[in-house]
Design a protein around this motif. Structure first.
Motif, mmCIF file in Angstrom:
data_model
loop_
_atom_site.group_PDB
_atom_site.id
_atom_site.type_symbol
_atom_site.label_atom_id
_atom_site.label_comp_id
_atom_site.label_asym_id
_atom_site.label_seq_id
_atom_site.Cartn_x
_atom_site.Cartn_y
_atom_site.Cartn_z
ATOM 1 N N ILE A 155 0.882 -1.216 -0.006
ATOM 2 C CA ILE A 155 0.058 -0.195 -0.089
ATOM 3 C C ILE A 155 0.643 1.232 0.122
ATOM 4 C CG2 ILE A 155 -1.760 1.173 1.417
ATOM 5 C CD1 ILE A 155 -2.789 -1.332 2.235
ATOM 6 N N TYR A 156 1.782 1.139 0.695
ATOM 7 C CA TYR A 156 2.887 2.319 1.094
ATOM 8 C C TYR A 156 3.336 2.644 -0.390
ATOM 9 C CZ TYR A 156 6.432 5.381 3.046
ATOM 10 O OH TYR A 156 7.209 6.360 3.448
ATOM 11 N N GLU A 210 2.181 1.985 -3.466
ATOM 12 C CA GLU A 210 1.170 2.407 -4.270
ATOM 13 C C GLU A 210 1.011 3.897 -4.298
ATOM 14 O OE1 GLU A 210 -2.442 0.116 -3.808
ATOM 15 O OE2 GLU A 210 -1.526 -1.745 -4.634
ATOM 16 N N GLU A 211 0.829 4.357 -2.787
ATOM 17 C CA GLU A 211 0.650 5.822 -2.535
ATOM 18 C C GLU A 211 2.038 6.590 -2.905
ATOM 19 O OE1 GLU A 211 0.102 5.569 1.834
ATOM 20 O OE2 GLU A 211 -1.970 5.129 1.648
ATOM 21 N N ALA A 212 3.004 6.060 -2.959
ATOM 22 C CA ALA A 212 4.210 6.860 -3.382
ATOM 23 C C ALA A 212 4.277 6.712 -4.739
ATOM 24 C CB ALA A 212 5.291 6.271 -2.594
#
Length: 433
Positions: free
Chosen positions: A371-372, A374-376
């Motif tokens: 998830i991290y 994807e957010e970046a």
């Protein structure tokens, strides 16, 4: 008789296996950040960012990737031993500048690096490294020394540009006397037919070359100063011991509301700038830098192999973040991760953070922090990292309370056992009644 023969066979097999194990010692490398200089007087600022340095100690044994044949040779490199008695790499101060260049002939300044080394080659290495006859060492050296020195200087230039040290340093190498550098090399005969070599070289950019060679070995790059190295390089393996100060090891970061605290962060980077030439040189995909974050340096991560380990000795009154994601357990031979393995460990009583290999930190982060990522919009900046927060670790700060609780629980348990034992002793008497 059969049992005796079987025992003899088993004993022979154990001896054979033991001999094989003794003949093939395992590769062991420990990278220990023994000091992190976070005192106010040690912190410096560049372009609005506050940095802190540290001290790195590397102990490496049985390295099959570094042998005599991996050096620039004039011989075969198939035998012998090269002992690095001492090697140092340091910046020039005003006093040393006055000694080396009193007339200003070279134009050296305090950004120049001095490399000083004493090497010893045994008789076999004299032939396999220098290409000289040990029996006629001084005569052949007198005749071929200029050619040998020029060959080595060319090899350093070739390595400098091949590994991209010019990109890291943003300038060319000026090692050759023709370019304004200084190289002095003296050879003398050893007592046993070997050779002693004393080397002095002064140039710009040698620290970038050292950092890039370290990066090719470990996957992360550092700017070294006050470096000292000793070790032995043989035809089949090598052992090294290195101590060095590291620039820009940590940077200060402020987490705004709602966290509202300041910490120091260690991240893995390449010495190479975020340009297409550097990405190509590192063998990364073409779109590696096409992410939302602007990089000052290309993010890299330790790829620890079997037998490798990174240690952080954290200063007093500092502690690592409670969850030092995205780190995790070691990587298995099948490429997966065993979450039940110990992996990263933190010994709060010693304030020691340990990362044992094999561990590909970047792959672990990508797998367990999806998830991290994807957010970046791709690779998060500087992953993976260690975050140091002010104050002692909770366990260290509360060890008095914890000790009191443990003692209380122990006394409570002891009291319960005594009471239970007394009650059990009385049961038969009551039964008789």
């Amino acid at each position: 008789m059969k049992r005796s023969a079987l025992a003899m066979i088993c004993a022979a097999l154990l001896l054979i296996f033991g001999a094989v194990a003794a003949a093939a010692p395992q590769r062991q490398v420990t990278f220990s950040f023994t000091e992190l200089w976070l005192d106010p007087g040690d912190i410096y600022e560049e372009e609005g960012v506050r940095y802190a340095d540290g001290y790195l100690v590397v102990e490496a044994e049985h390295l099959p990737e570094l042998t005599l044949s991996s050096l620039p040779l004039l011989g075969s490199g198939d035998s012998g031993s090269l002992l690095i008695e001492s090697l140092s790499l340091s910046y020039l101060d005003a006093e040393r500048l006055a000694e080396l260049d009193p007339e200003g002939e070279y134009g050296f300044d305090e950004s120049c690096v001095e490399l000083a080394a004493r090497l010893y080659l045994d008789p076999a290495a004299v032939e396999s490294v220098l290409g000289l006859d040990p029996a006629a060492l001084e005569e052949e050296w007198a005749a071929q020394s200029e050619e040998i020195i020029a060959y080595w200087i060319d090899a350093v230039y070739e390595a400098y540009y091949a590994c991209g040290a010019d990109l890291a340093y943003e300038d060319d190498l000026y090692l050759s006397p023709d370019d304004g550098g200084l190289v002095e090399l003296e050879l003398s005969a050893g007592d046993d037919g070997g050779a002693v070599i004393d080397l002095l070289a002064v140039s710009w950019g040698l620290e970038a070359l050292a950092g890039r060679l370290f990066e090719q070995w470990t996957n992360v790059g550092y700017w070294f100063y006050d470096l000292s190295l000793a070790g032995e390089i043989n035809a089949g393996e090598s052992s090294l011991y290195l101590e060095t100060a590291v620039s820009y090891l940590l940077y200060e970061y402020y987490y705004p509301y709602p966290d509202n605290y300041t910490c120091w962060i260690w991240e893995g980077y390449s010495l190479l700038p975020p340009v297409p030439e550097a990405v190509e040189l590192l063998g990364l995909e073409e779109g590696y830098l096409d992410y939302a974050t602007d990089y000052e340096g290309i993010p890299r991560a330790w790829h620890l192999r079997e037998g490798e380990k990174v240690l952080f000795q954290i200063p007093e009154n500092w502690h690592p973040k409670a969850w030092w994601e995205p780190y995790g357990p070691p990587q298995g031979a099948d490429g997966g991760y065993d979450l039940s393995a110990s992996g990263v460990s933190y010994r709060w009583e010693d304030n020691l953070l340990s990362f044992p290999g094999p561990l590909n930190m970047e792959k672990w982060a990508q797998h367990y922090s999806a998830i991290y990522w994807e957010e970046a919009g791709g690779l998060p900046n500087g992953l993976p990292y260690v975050e140091l927060s002010p104050g002692p670790h909770y366990f260290a700060a509360s060890k008095g309370l914890i000790t009191g609780i443990v003692v209380f629980l122990f006394l409570l348990a002891a009291g319960g056992l005594i009471h239970g034992a007394v009650a059990l002793a009385r049961i038969p008497q009551r039964a008789d009644l």
